[in-house]
Design a protein around this motif. Structure first.
Motif: not given
Length: 481
Positions: A99-108
């Motif tokens: 699995p590849s990790k992806r960015h999470v926006g600050l709001l979430f």
């Protein structure tokens, strides 16, 4: 009448087999929807052992289907790339599965975004006659690496290879893992109507339209590997022997019955005669004779031979200069389907040879003045599966690549981009859609499942109704700018 009844009965049996195997594979996939890396590797190793164990039989079967297929061509174009593709996949499948990790926006925040690579289910593969082994094994390797079950429809035009391959697969895989379907065009039509989780078709653009139409009824995603008229551009400064020698190899290999064979040559106007002379000489160095030369492959059947002869006759009737490259001046019209390469000098658009993919040993040669004229000629036509440029000026190489489209390309070579395990292979526009080989093959037969996950702490309630609060306005002022 008896023959038609037998054919109907055989077709019905194959269609019943399609339905039975599909149901079996769907059920088997539900019981194991995420095969482990070791299970996938085991399948690939079993396939590799079976191919190595049967390589002599496969070479002979393909030779029988063509009446003469050079053993080395089958080794180079079918056996070797199949084994190399399996070896490359074995080395990389564990990495591709992670699995590849992806960015999470600050709001979430706080949360995680992850892409999981999930098998699709049951994959259907429709195989053409020109490379019946490699064009079955390539998609099979990618689909197995991605964790799928696979059904393969072989071509009725290569009966010896199709029957042998079906037996080989049946010996090393249970039917609910991999199954080979044989049969005529009616069986292929029914096969294309199955609600596969993905379908890959290799063949002509015309048939590709029918396959896509059938798949659309089930919303089955398709990868279409088609073909078209792949151009070769000769630069004004390249040593002509360099270009001609590599074009001889690309056009003579499998007697031009290759989806990425050079379909026509764009040559500087003042170098056309030089190209013809060089091409004839280089061809003669590789093939001093043709008729009884086991290194030179036959046209696969009488139907294809007649089609190609029709192209040649049509070009001659409409005024083209036709040159048969036949070093020993042999009579090629009797007791053989061997066909010399025919150079068609300065053909016109009303000739059949310029209206369809040639798929045989005919090579139109078209004169151009400036490189931009050659580029315009290419861009005025449907986008091809491959493009070839012969010239050592790197700026001109890049200029051509920047100003044209094709599925793939070679600079100063032909065909061999298909054998690069770490390059995607596929078409664009009329030459197809989607890619496979290597990592792209794994991705084609995989669902890229994006998953957002959070635990007990929930910042999301900051944006819950009622709306219009001060916190909503603060969030908008921070993130909408």
């Amino acid at each position: 009448m008896v023959a038609s009844v037998v054919q109907l009965t055989d077709s019905k049996k194959h269609i019943q087999q399609i339905n039975r195997v599909f149901a079996s594979q769907k059920a088997a996939f539900r019981s194991n929807p995420m095969p482990t890396c070791e299970e996938r590797k085991d399948n690939l190793k079993r396939l590799k052992k079976a191919l190595l164990r049967n390589q002599s039989r496969l070479i002979e079967a393909i030779n029988q289907d063509f009446s003469c297929r050079a053993e080395d061509e089958t080794m180079l174009a079918e056996i070797m790339p199949s084994i190399e593709g399996i070896n490359y996949t074995l080395k990389n499948v564990a990495k591709w599965m992670k699995p590849s990790k992806r960015h999470v926006g600050l709001l979430f925040q706080p949360a995680k975004n992850t892409v999981y690579y999930q098998p699709l289910g049951v994959v259907g593969v429709i195989v053409p006659w020109n490379y019946p082994l490699y064009l079955a094994v390539g998609p099979l390797v990618a689909a197995l690496a991605a964790g799928n079950r696979v059904m393969i429809k072989m071509s009725e035009y290569t009966p010896h290879t199709s029957t042998l391959f079906a037996n080989i697969i049946a010996e090393c895989f249970p039917e609910n893992m991999v199954s080979v379907i044989n049969g005529d065009a009616d069986v292929a039509v029914e096969f294309s109507r199955v609600k596969f989780d993905h379908m890959l078709f290799t063949g002509s653009t015309a048939v590709g339209r029918h396959v896509m139409r059938a798949a659309a009824e089930n919303l089955t995603p398709v990868t279409l590997e088609l073909g078209g008229k792949s151009p070769a551009v000769i630069a004004s400064t390249v040593p002509m022997d360099d270009a001609a020698e590599r074009l001889v190899f690309g056009k003579a290999f499998n007697a031009g019955q290759t989806c990425v064979a050079p379909d026509y040559v764009l040559c500087p106007k003042d170098r056309v005669e030089q190209f013809v002379e060089s091409f004839q000489r280089k061809f003669g160095e590789m093939f001093s004779t043709l008729k009884h030369n086991n290194d030179f492959t036959s046209i696969v059947d009488e139907r294809q031979h007649a089609r190609l002869q029709k192209y040649i006759d049509d070009a001659q009737k409409k005024g083209a200069t036709v040159i048969a490259v036949n070093p020993a001046n042999e009579d090629m019209q009797s007791d053989t389907r061997k066909m010399p390469i025919h150079l068609i000098i300065n053909p016109t658009d009303n000739m059949l040879v310029m209206q369809e993919e040639i798929f045989g040993p005919i090579l139109p040669v078209i004169a151009y003045e400036q490189l931009d004229d050659a580029i315009d000629y290419i861009n005025d036509r449907p986008r091809p599966l491959a493009m070839y440029y012969f010239g050592y000026d790197k700026k001109a190489q890049q200029y051509l690549l920047d100003h044209t489209h094709s599925g793939g390309a070679c600079i100063n070579d032909t065909l061999v981009h298909v054998a690069q395990d770490d390059l995607p292979f596929g078409g664009v526009g009329d030459s197809g859609m989607g890619h496979y080989h290597g990592h792209e093959g794994f991705l084609t037969f995989t669902n890229h499942r994006g998953v957002y996950s959070k635990q007990k702490f929930n910042t999301g309630k900051l944006i819950f109704p009622p709306y219009g609060t001060a916190i909503h306005k603060l969030i908008y002022s921070v993130f909408v700018r």
